[in-house]
Scaffold this motif. Structure first.
Motif, PDB file in Angstrom:
ATOM      1  N   LEU A 330       0.829  -1.197   0.000  1.00  0.00           N
ATOM      2  CA  LEU A 330       0.000   0.000   0.000  1.00  0.00           C
ATOM      3  C   LEU A 330       0.862   1.245   0.000  1.00  0.00           C
ATOM      4  O   LEU A 330       1.933   1.280   0.629  1.00  0.00           O
ATOM      5  CB  LEU A 330      -0.932  -0.005   1.211  1.00  0.00           C
ATOM      6  CG  LEU A 330      -1.933  -1.158   1.290  1.00  0.00           C
ATOM      7  CD1 LEU A 330      -2.746  -1.066   2.575  1.00  0.00           C
ATOM      8  CD2 LEU A 330      -2.855  -1.167   0.077  1.00  0.00           C
ATOM      9  N   PRO A 331       0.451   2.313  -0.683  1.00  0.00           N
ATOM     10  CA  PRO A 331       1.253   3.541  -0.692  1.00  0.00           C
ATOM     11  C   PRO A 331       1.260   4.208   0.678  1.00  0.00           C
ATOM     12  O   PRO A 331       0.232   4.366   1.326  1.00  0.00           O
ATOM     13  CB  PRO A 331       0.542   4.410  -1.738  1.00  0.00           C
ATOM     14  CG  PRO A 331      -0.849   3.877  -1.810  1.00  0.00           C
ATOM     15  CD  PRO A 331      -0.752   2.420  -1.527  1.00  0.00           C
ATOM     16  N   GLY A 332       2.449   4.591   1.114  1.00  0.00           N
ATOM     17  CA  GLY A 332       2.604   5.265   2.398  1.00  0.00           C
ATOM     18  C   GLY A 332       2.527   4.378   3.613  1.00  0.00           C
ATOM     19  O   GLY A 332       2.524   4.879   4.745  1.00  0.00           O
ATOM     20  N   ALA A 333       2.474   3.074   3.431  1.00  0.00           N
ATOM     21  CA  ALA A 333       2.364   2.158   4.563  1.00  0.00           C
ATOM     22  C   ALA A 333       3.729   1.973   5.213  1.00  0.00           C
ATOM     23  O   ALA A 333       4.753   1.875   4.536  1.00  0.00           O
ATOM     24  CB  ALA A 333       1.814   0.815   4.118  1.00  0.00           C
ATOM     25  N   VAL A 334       3.733   1.943   6.535  1.00  0.00           N
ATOM     26  CA  VAL A 334       4.955   1.695   7.310  1.00  0.00           C
ATOM     27  C   VAL A 334       4.681   0.496   8.208  1.00  0.00           C
ATOM     28  O   VAL A 334       4.386   0.646   9.407  1.00  0.00           O
ATOM     29  CB  VAL A 334       5.367   2.926   8.135  1.00  0.00           C
ATOM     30  CG1 VAL A 334       6.714   2.685   8.812  1.00  0.00           C
ATOM     31  CG2 VAL A 334       5.438   4.167   7.248  1.00  0.00           C
TER      32      VAL A 334
END
Length: 412
Positions: A330-334
């Motif tokens: 997912l975009p921006g997932a940490v």
């Protein structure tokens, strides 16, 4: 206008399927993992093992030359000869013990790097050697302490047994021989049992940042129920590389003997024979070190896979790994480290419903109670006094029959 989610590619497959692993899968992937990151796995292990072997051998040789070199100034009949001889033997033994412990400690650090690499490879991630080493550094001293404590415990136990056998030998040699044979027969299964029960302690220290005693307890509990598969994997890998080392060293010894005979047919200690002997020993040692490096990588990889499989079966680690892989894209997932969450989670065990308990229904509607056998039949309702008698129903129509043309009536 409705916004639909964008298409994302399927997650990259790792070296293992994210589900509980079988015996053949662990054993096969332990050998196949060398292709995943050979620069870190094979290259790093080979260089580290070679350097450690050379340094340890050089230290032992230097200690021997220094200690036994003093005997050249003494004669065997002198009073100080026996004292110097005993001191030289003790010095060489102490240096060998210290260098052996250091070599084992460095080997466990190499094993820790390999365990971290396999853990990332299971998620289709590839890190550099520097990144792996930064993950191992916080627990390096715990790994060294665990190795030293384990080696000292084994050494103390062996020393106590040797001292007891020496004291008993003064009374009866036959009794000591029988006890030695009995001790060997008992030591083999006990050592194998302890090897399996403590197999996952270094992996627990690396993956969970656990302390030494907590890692020992975790290894003891994780291997419960998986003893025989783990023992089979360890024995097969050790036996395979042991037989391979014998197959390599035996022809090299014959080759060294043949070269020495060619250079020195009379058996005199000539320079050519000495050179041939040294070259043969050097080539044999290089091949043995190479096999030891590959064996260290395969054994460490198998240990990491056994650790992952044990946690999948006992704690549902496969669910955490699958969730991590899904969130990672997912975009921006940490996402957090999936190996450090839900440690020690106790999964609920499925059991059949007890008689009389409610069984969950579907779509939020509760199901009726689960009756206990034998299942009762519904009794007809009893009319209350003064109530109107319900009208009688028409009897059920008889089943219709079918008559074929020109034939007898058929069955209903």
């Amino acid at each position: 206008m409705t916004a639909y989610p964008t298409w994302t590619p399927a997650p990259r497959p790792g070296i293992i399927p994210l589900r509980p692993l079988g015996f053949g899968t662990i054993l096969g992937r332990a050998f196949a993992a060398l292709r995943q990151n050979p620069r870190v796995l094979l290259g790093f292990a080979l260089v580290a093992q070679t350097v450690v072997t050379i340094v340890a051998a050089a230290g032992i040789v230097a200690a021997g030359i220094y200690s036994f070199g003093r005997l050249a100034t003494l004669s065997p009949g002198d009073d100080d000869f026996d004292t110097v001889m005993a001191g030289s033997i003790a010095l060489v033994g102490a240096v060998s013990l210290v260098l052996g412990l250091a070599a084992n400690a460095f080997s466990v650090l190499v094993q820790a790097v390999i365990v971290r690499e396999v853990a990332h490879a299971a998620l289709a991630e590839k890190l550099t050697l520097g990144g792996l080493w930064r993950q191992v550094t916080p627990v390096a001293w715990r790994l060294i302490g665990y190795t030293v404590l384990l080696s000292l415990a084994v050494g103390v136990l062996v020393g106590i047994l040797v001292a007891a056998f020496v004291l008993l030998a003064q009374a009866s040699v036959a009794v000591v021989v029988g006890l030695v044979i009995l001790a060997i027969l008992v030591a083999v299964p006990v050592s194998l049992w302890l090897t399996v029960k403590l197999l996952l302690a270094p992996a627990v220290i690396v993956m969970e940042r656990a302390r030494i005693l907590d890692a020992v307890r975790r290894s003891w509990s994780l291997t419960r129920g998986r003893f025989w598969p783990s023992l089979g994997i360890v024995v097969i890998i050790s036996a395979a590389f042991g037989a391979l080392a014998q197959l390599v060293s035996l022809p090299m010894s014959f080759l060294t003997t043949g070269i020495t005979t060619v250079f020195s047919p009379t058996g005199d200690p000539e320079v050519g024979s000495v050179i041939a002997l040294l070259v043969g020993l050097l080539v044999t040692e290089v091949l043995v070190v190479l096999l030891q490096s590959v064996a260290l990588v395969v054994q460490s990889t198998a240990t990491a896979l056994i650790y992952i499989d044990s946690r999948m079966r006992r704690e549902g680690l496969d669910l955490d790994l699958l969730a991590y892989v899904d969130r990672r894209e997912l975009p921006g997932a940490v996402p957090t480290d999936p190996y450090r969450i839900h440690i020690g989670r106790d999964l609920p065990r499925w059991a059949p419903p007890a008689p009389g308990t409610a069984v969950p229904g579907f779509a939020g509607h509760p199901a009726p109670p689960f009756p206990a056998p034998p299942y009762p039949t519904a009794a007809p309702p009893t009319p209350s006094p003064g109530a109107a008698t319900p009208p009688a129903r028409d009897p059920a129509p008889s089943p219709r029959t079918w008559t074929p043309p020109g034939g007898a009536p058929g069955s209903p």
